[in-house]
Motif scaffolding. Structure first.
Motif, mmCIF file in Angstrom:
data_model
loop_
_atom_site.group_PDB
_atom_site.id
_atom_site.type_symbol
_atom_site.label_atom_id
_atom_site.label_comp_id
_atom_site.label_asym_id
_atom_site.label_seq_id
_atom_site.Cartn_x
_atom_site.Cartn_y
_atom_site.Cartn_z
ATOM 1 N N THR A 96 95.295 19.789 -38.655
ATOM 2 C CA THR A 96 95.872 18.445 -38.739
ATOM 3 C C THR A 96 95.246 17.508 -37.713
ATOM 4 O O THR A 96 94.944 16.346 -38.015
ATOM 5 C CB THR A 96 97.394 18.513 -38.542
ATOM 6 N N ALA A 97 95.042 18.020 -36.492
ATOM 7 C CA ALA A 97 94.393 17.189 -35.475
ATOM 8 C C ALA A 97 92.968 16.842 -35.903
ATOM 9 O O ALA A 97 92.526 15.689 -35.761
ATOM 10 C CB ALA A 97 94.389 17.912 -34.132
ATOM 11 N N TRP A 98 92.262 17.813 -36.432
ATOM 12 C CA TRP A 98 90.890 17.575 -36.880
ATOM 13 C C TRP A 98 90.860 16.565 -38.026
ATOM 14 O O TRP A 98 90.073 15.615 -38.005
ATOM 15 C CB TRP A 98 90.236 18.879 -37.319
ATOM 16 N N ASP A 99 91.702 16.783 -39.022
ATOM 17 C CA ASP A 99 91.709 15.884 -40.179
ATOM 18 C C ASP A 99 92.080 14.462 -39.779
ATOM 19 O O ASP A 99 91.607 13.490 -40.374
ATOM 20 C CB ASP A 99 92.689 16.389 -41.237
ATOM 21 N N SER A 100 92.925 14.336 -38.773
ATOM 22 C CA SER A 100 93.302 13.016 -38.288
ATOM 23 C C SER A 100 92.130 12.319 -37.624
ATOM 24 O O SER A 100 91.927 11.116 -37.793
ATOM 25 C CB SER A 100 94.461 13.136 -37.291
ATOM 26 N N ALA A 101 91.324 13.068 -36.876
ATOM 27 C CA ALA A 101 90.243 12.480 -36.086
ATOM 28 C C ALA A 101 88.932 12.357 -36.853
ATOM 29 O O ALA A 101 88.118 11.490 -36.550
ATOM 30 C CB ALA A 101 90.015 13.317 -34.826
ATOM 31 N N ARG A 102 88.700 13.210 -37.842
ATOM 32 C CA ARG A 102 87.382 13.264 -38.485
ATOM 33 C C ARG A 102 87.053 12.016 -39.291
ATOM 34 O O ARG A 102 85.910 11.831 -39.711
ATOM 35 C CB ARG A 102 87.295 14.479 -39.413
ATOM 36 N N THR A 103 88.037 11.159 -39.548
ATOM 37 C CA THR A 103 87.768 9.941 -40.303
ATOM 38 C C THR A 103 86.955 8.933 -39.506
ATOM 39 O O THR A 103 86.470 7.945 -40.069
ATOM 40 C CB THR A 103 89.083 9.266 -40.732
ATOM 41 N N ARG A 135 82.927 1.867 -36.396
ATOM 42 C CA ARG A 135 84.017 2.172 -35.453
ATOM 43 C C ARG A 135 85.389 2.165 -36.114
ATOM 44 O O ARG A 135 86.397 1.810 -35.503
ATOM 45 C CB ARG A 135 84.023 1.198 -34.274
ATOM 46 N N ARG A 136 85.446 2.575 -37.362
ATOM 47 C CA ARG A 136 86.725 2.660 -38.058
ATOM 48 C C ARG A 136 87.188 4.115 -38.100
ATOM 49 O O ARG A 136 86.405 5.048 -37.943
ATOM 50 C CB ARG A 136 86.607 2.140 -39.496
ATOM 51 N N GLY A 137 88.483 4.298 -38.383
ATOM 52 C CA GLY A 137 89.032 5.631 -38.510
ATOM 53 C C GLY A 137 89.335 6.260 -37.166
ATOM 54 O O GLY A 137 89.334 5.607 -36.124
ATOM 55 N N GLY A 138 89.621 7.561 -37.192
ATOM 56 C CA GLY A 138 89.931 8.287 -35.970
ATOM 57 C C GLY A 138 91.405 8.611 -35.840
ATOM 58 O O GLY A 138 92.238 8.218 -36.665
ATOM 59 N N ALA A 139 91.735 9.334 -34.785
ATOM 60 C CA ALA A 139 93.095 9.830 -34.585
ATOM 61 C C ALA A 139 94.055 8.759 -34.101
ATOM 62 O O ALA A 139 95.264 8.841 -34.354
ATOM 63 C CB ALA A 139 93.074 10.991 -33.585
ATOM 64 N N ASN A 140 93.543 7.757 -33.393
ATOM 65 C CA ASN A 140 94.406 6.707 -32.888
ATOM 66 C C ASN A 140 95.053 5.954 -34.046
ATOM 67 O O ASN A 140 94.380 5.545 -34.982
ATOM 68 C CB ASN A 140 93.606 5.735 -32.020
ATOM 69 N N GLY A 141 96.356 5.788 -33.976
ATOM 70 C CA GLY A 141 97.097 5.146 -35.059
ATOM 71 C C GLY A 141 97.860 6.122 -35.924
ATOM 72 O O GLY A 141 98.787 5.737 -36.634
#
Length: 727
Positions: free
Chosen positions: A470-477, A483-489
């Protein structure tokens, strides 16, 4: 599926030099090229290692810089004279063409790195004579030095061009740091020639007129559409289709499209008053004595009113050096017919135009010339949806100006990243949904609170591997391109991400439910975004402990939680992963190989080849494969953060047998029994000489601790990729 080839058409046809098909290695065309993972190495930059662009930019007196640019607009130079004594149109085109390469599919292109200075962009036919615009800006760049990047200067010059012609801009933000070499990761098309038509071999079109992803321009060497019409044949309705697709792939809707087209053509002119065959080579092909200039006419004057750029000739409006509503007045109130420019290009000219509506000649104010329109301009007149918008803008000039300045700000800032990266005093206060806003989070937990959370995480009924996934899937975007995507948000808990196939929605719901319970039971103020990352970190610490290593994965608090309201679902659809070599997953069987897709993902995540390698090895033994498959899980101790993947990949007691395009059996050489299964992503690490050298490094008996440390460092890099506040 593509029935003719038996494989799906990859939605991200990156083509980003991932195989050695260039002149640098003609002997092994199938060899995986890792260069895109190491582009823009620090060795290419002349800046000091401790140089901080943010600090340098903030030393500027921005008002003085802006005034210098406004002054430059009317300082015509004899070597490249300004039309009507004003460089505004040229500088707007420079900024537009710098930003206009952006495309939403992979976030590449755009203005944020100053790439227009380098090939191929500096030599595209559509960028003809923009080399002159950059040289005109050089005295200002020279004056302010490293405190003002080329990337920022080019966009600011476009803004000041508009302001000098009477338009109040929506805003400007600095923060674009220059690169020093071309961006080899960007796929601009498969064509072998400039301006190849759609019926040419290696065309970017298929079907009726389906443009390959991620491309936005209709031809190799163009920013948008062909100004003469589809394949150079005027037809406004067909061109409207191209315009709509092209601008949509730049994240623009119909209203923004009409505003940008009209606003861009409200000022300046096209150049085609001469013989295009007399032009010399583009900058990259020029002679030494040309000193980086291209398209030089060494036979005739070739400048000013005699210049040739697009080949079309004329201004769009009556007053090409001032902002007004004249574009719509001419477009909508006159009938237009096709004519040929002096350079032989198709253009539209008005029928029976009033003399007072004709613009004066760019060099001789005693003469008046016909205004012109491109086929794309005529599309705004003949396409029903575009026509309705154009008429609205014509009736309400203030509304048109507002929509245009907002669309221009979006065009020139779309790839700059979140608002937290913006620099300068002209940043708009208004928060825009395309900026992917995330509420600030000032909550910080102390060590005892974090310890309690970690204990609750490990005591839950969710497995460590599920927390890591889940942490990976959240951050891998995260995409370093824009500079879009990522775990923040924590947008993984929101639509559309919560239902993406690659995020395994059922398992995701289970993990998020458990984390919310932990958050509630401990009455913790931690954000869900932070908690997702903390859970992944905690699971990795546990896996390292099982390997006999006591480690603490660095954790940076401060992520906020986005809301569904400030999440543009349509905009986020392009971030959906359709492959993930780190979790050994392909949504379909694509024409692009699994290992090339892996490089695509790794480069967007800003990983080096070594980081990519160590992450794959760790993710495999941690049991994080999509849907729990065992491909590449070269260990008998799943869940232990060991170097087993590398040990067994490099073990010569095994042999490797292909079973399908993306499935291999690994057999015990002595018994012939099946030991493991693997995919192309797994085996390319042992096949490619460079990647194998990394694998051998981590397989060494002395590298067990080194592997764990490097895996954690790479993991933290992924988790913090979008934490610009940490820089």
């Amino acid at each position: 599926m593509n029935s003719s080839q038996g494989k799906g058409v990859c939605p991200v046809m990156h083509g980003a030099n991932t195989t050695q098909q260039s002149k640098q290695n003609q002997w092994w065309p199938k060899s995986l090229n890792l260069d895109i993972l190491h582009q823009h190495d620090t060795k290419t930059s002349p800046l000091a290692k401790d140089f901080n662009y943010k600090q340098a930019f903030n030393t500027l007196d921005l008002e003085t810089v802006k005034q210098d640019l406004k002054d430059l607009m009317t300082q015509s130079q004899s070597w490249w004279p300004a039309d009507w004594g004003h460089y505004g149109g040229l500088m707007i085109r420079l900024a537009w063409h710098s930003a206009g390469t952006y495309r939403i599919a992979d976030g590449r292109g755009g203005a944020s790195r100053g790439s227009q200075r380098f090939a191929p962009l500096n030599s595209w036919p559509d960028n003809g004579n923009l080399d002159k615009a950059r040289r005109l800006l050089w005295p200002i760049k020279k004056r302010y030095g490293d405190a003002l990047s080329w990337a920022d200067l080019i966009i600011l010059a476009g803004n000041m061009a508009y302001e000098s012609m009477g338009l109040k801009m929506f805003g400007f933000a600095g923060g674009r740091e220059d690169v020093w070499t071309p961006e080899i990761d960007t796929y601009w098309g498969a064509e072998k020639e400039w301006l190849a038509t759609s019926d040419t071999e290696n065309s970017r079109y298929s079907g009726e007129r389906d443009l390959d992803n991620p491309l936005a321009a209709v031809m190799m060497g163009l920013i948008y559409v062909n100004p003469e019409g589809v394949d150079g044949k005027p037809d406004p309705i067909k061109t409207a289709h191209d315009v709509r697709i092209t601008f949509a792939r730049m994240a623009m809707n119909d209203e923004e499209t009409v505003a940008l087209a009209a606003g861009g053509h409200t000022v300046g002119k096209c150049h085609g008053n001469g013989d295009a065959s007399q032009l010399g080579a583009e900058p990259e092909a020029g002679e030494l004595e040309d000193q980086g200039f291209g398209w030089l006419n060494k036979q005739q004057r070739g400048i000013g009113a005699d210049a040739v750029t697009s080949g079309l000739e004329g201004a769009w409006t009556t007053n090409p050096t001032q902002w007004d509503n004249g574009y719509f007045h001419l477009l909508l109130n006159y009938d237009w017919w096709m004519q040929k420019s002096p350079a032989g290009a198709w253009q539209w000219e008005p029928v029976n135009i009033k003399p007072e509506d004709m613009p004066v000649d760019a060099e001789d104010p005693t003469k008046r010339q016909n205004p012109i329109m491109t086929d794309a301009d005529m599309a705004l007149k003949f396409d029903p949806q575009y026509r309705k918008i154009a008429e609205k803008f014509y009736q309400d000039p203030a509304y048109f100006a507002d929509v245009f300045t907002r669309a221009w700000f979006k065009l020139t800032h779309r790839d700059l990243g979140p608002k937290t990266r913006y620099l300068g005093a002209d940043i708009p206060a208004e928060e825009l949904i395309w900026q992917d806003p995330i509420p600030l989070n000032s909550n910080r937990l102390d060590a005892s609170e974090l310890t309690s959370l970690k204990q609750a995480i490990l005591a839950s009924d969710v497995s460590p591997s599920e927390f890591i996934i889940t942490a990976w899937d959240s951050a891998r975007t995260y995409r370093g391109s824009d500079r879009r995507g990522g775990a923040n948000g924590a947008r993984i808990q929101l639509a559309p991400q919560s239902s993406w196939q690659g995020n395994e929605p059922e398992q995701l719901t289970k993990v998020l439910t458990a984390l919310r319970q932990i958050q509630s039971q401990l009455n913790s103020s931690i954000s869900m975004a932070d908690l997702i990352v903390l859970a992944g970190n905690t699971a990795i610490e546990h896996a390292a402990q099982l390997a006999g290593c006591q480690v603490e994965v660095p954790f940076a608090q401060g992520r906020g939680d986005a809301s569904q309201e400030n999440t543009d679902e349509h905009s986020f659809e392009v971030l959906e992963p359709l492959h993930d070599g780190f979790r050994n997953w392909l949504k379909a069987d694509y024409r692009v190989s699994a290992e090339e897709l892996l490089l695509e993902r790794s480069q967007l995540m800003q990983l080096t080849a070594a980081e990519m390698t160590v992450l794959i090895g760790g993710m495999r033994v941690l049991g994080t494969n999509y849907a729990g498959t065992e491909h590449g899980v070269f260990t008998d101790n799943i869940g232990v953060l060991s170097n087993d993947f590398f040990v067994n990949l490099t073990d010569m007691n095994y042999s490797w047998q292909p079973k399908s395009d993306n499935l291999y059996h690994i057999l015990d050489r002595e018994s012939g029994k099946l030991k493991w299964t693997a995919t192309r992503v797994d085996l390319v690490l042992g096949s490619n000489a460079i990647l194998r050298s990394y694998c051998e490094h981590y397989a060494q008996d002395t590298s067990k601790q080194k592997f764990i440390n490097d895996f954690i460092n790479a993991w933290v890099k992924v988790m913090n990729a979008d934490r610009f506040d940490l820089a």
